[in-house]
Design a protein around this motif. Structure first.
Motif, short mmCIF file in Angstrom:
data_model
loop_
_atom_site.label_atom_id
_atom_site.label_comp_id
_atom_site.label_asym_id
_atom_site.label_seq_id
_atom_site.Cartn_x
_atom_site.Cartn_y
_atom_site.Cartn_z
N PHE A 146 13.92 7.34 3.98
CA PHE A 146 13.00 8.34 4.55
C PHE A 146 12.31 7.85 5.82
CE2 PHE A 146 10.97 12.37 4.00
CZ PHE A 146 9.76 12.25 4.67
N ASN A 147 12.09 6.53 5.89
CA ASN A 147 11.29 5.99 7.00
C ASN A 147 12.15 5.24 8.00
OD1 ASN A 147 8.43 6.50 5.86
ND2 ASN A 147 9.55 5.55 4.17
N TRP B 166 0.80 -1.24 0.00
CA TRP B 166 0.00 0.00 0.00
C TRP B 166 0.83 1.30 0.00
CZ3 TRP B 166 0.78 2.67 4.55
CH2 TRP B 166 1.25 1.92 5.63
N PRO B 167 1.98 1.37 0.73
CA PRO B 167 2.69 2.67 0.69
C PRO B 167 3.37 2.96 -0.64
CG PRO B 167 3.40 1.28 2.54
CD PRO B 167 2.67 0.40 1.59
C1 LIG Z 1 6.54 5.13 0.63
C2 LIG Z 1 6.40 6.37 1.47
N1 LIG Z 1 7.52 6.85 2.07
C3 LIG Z 1 7.47 7.95 2.84
C4 LIG Z 1 6.28 8.60 3.05
C5 LIG Z 1 5.10 8.15 2.43
C6 LIG Z 1 5.17 7.00 1.63
N2 LIG Z 1 4.04 6.49 1.01
C7 LIG Z 1 2.86 7.31 0.76
C8 LIG Z 1 1.93 6.65 -0.24
C9 LIG Z 1 2.08 7.58 2.01
C10 LIG Z 1 1.57 8.84 2.20
N3 LIG Z 1 0.88 9.14 3.31
C11 LIG Z 1 0.67 8.22 4.26
C12 LIG Z 1 -0.05 8.41 5.49
C13 LIG Z 1 -0.11 7.29 6.25
S1 LIG Z 1 0.73 6.00 5.45
C14 LIG Z 1 1.16 6.92 4.10
C15 LIG Z 1 1.88 6.58 2.95
#
Ligand SMILES: Cc1ncccc1N[C@@H](C)c1cnc2ccsc2c1
Length: 116
Positions: free
Chosen positions: A88-89, A32-33
């Motif tokens: 990033f995470n 999903w991300p």
């Molecule tokens: C892969 C990634 N890395 C860093 C930040 C965001 C994301 N994914 C986005 C889709 C995303 C963007 N917003 C949210 C809010 C809760 S999970 C999520 C996921």
């Protein structure tokens, strides 16, 4: 003696493998991300930190537009998704853990596919 005709590198089956791999990635519960581009407006700092954003929908677009010449170019972009995620995470975060699980799944899947 007759020169052995070099069989043209048949990248068509490599690209078929890419389509199978991408479908498997998109179907994974932890995808999903990574399914669509990170909306940098809703993720402060993302555009500054991540120089080469990548996601599964962009990879699908590139595959459809024949922008991958071979499996290697495809694997480079998939790994970019996971490397951006790790950069990033936090490892100990929802998205960070999803990224590690997806990378392990991908590595296992393409090595399986390349055996046959
Ligand atoms: C892969 C990634 N890395 C860093 C930040 C965001 C994301 N994914 C986005 C889709 C995303 C963007 N917003 C949210 C809010 C809760 S999970 C999520 C996921």
């Amino acid at each position: 003696c007759a020169k052995k005709a070099k069989t043209p590198k048949d990248s068509s089956n490599e690209l078929a493998v890419c389509r199978v791999l991408l479908a498997d990635l998109e179907a994974h519960q932890d995808a999903w991300p990574f399914l669509s581009p990170v909306q940098h407006k809703s993720v402060p700092g993302y555009r500054k930190v991540i120089k080469k954003p990548m996601d599964f929908s962009t990879i699908k677009e590139k595959l459809t537009n024949n922008l991958y010449l071979n499996l290697e170019n495809f694997i480079v972009d998939v790994n970019l998704v996971f490397d951006n995620c790790q950069r990033f995470n936090e490892d100990d975060s929802e998205i960070g853990r999803a990224g590690h699980r997806m990378r392990r799944f991908f590595d296992k899947r393409w090595t399986e596919l390349l055996q046959f």
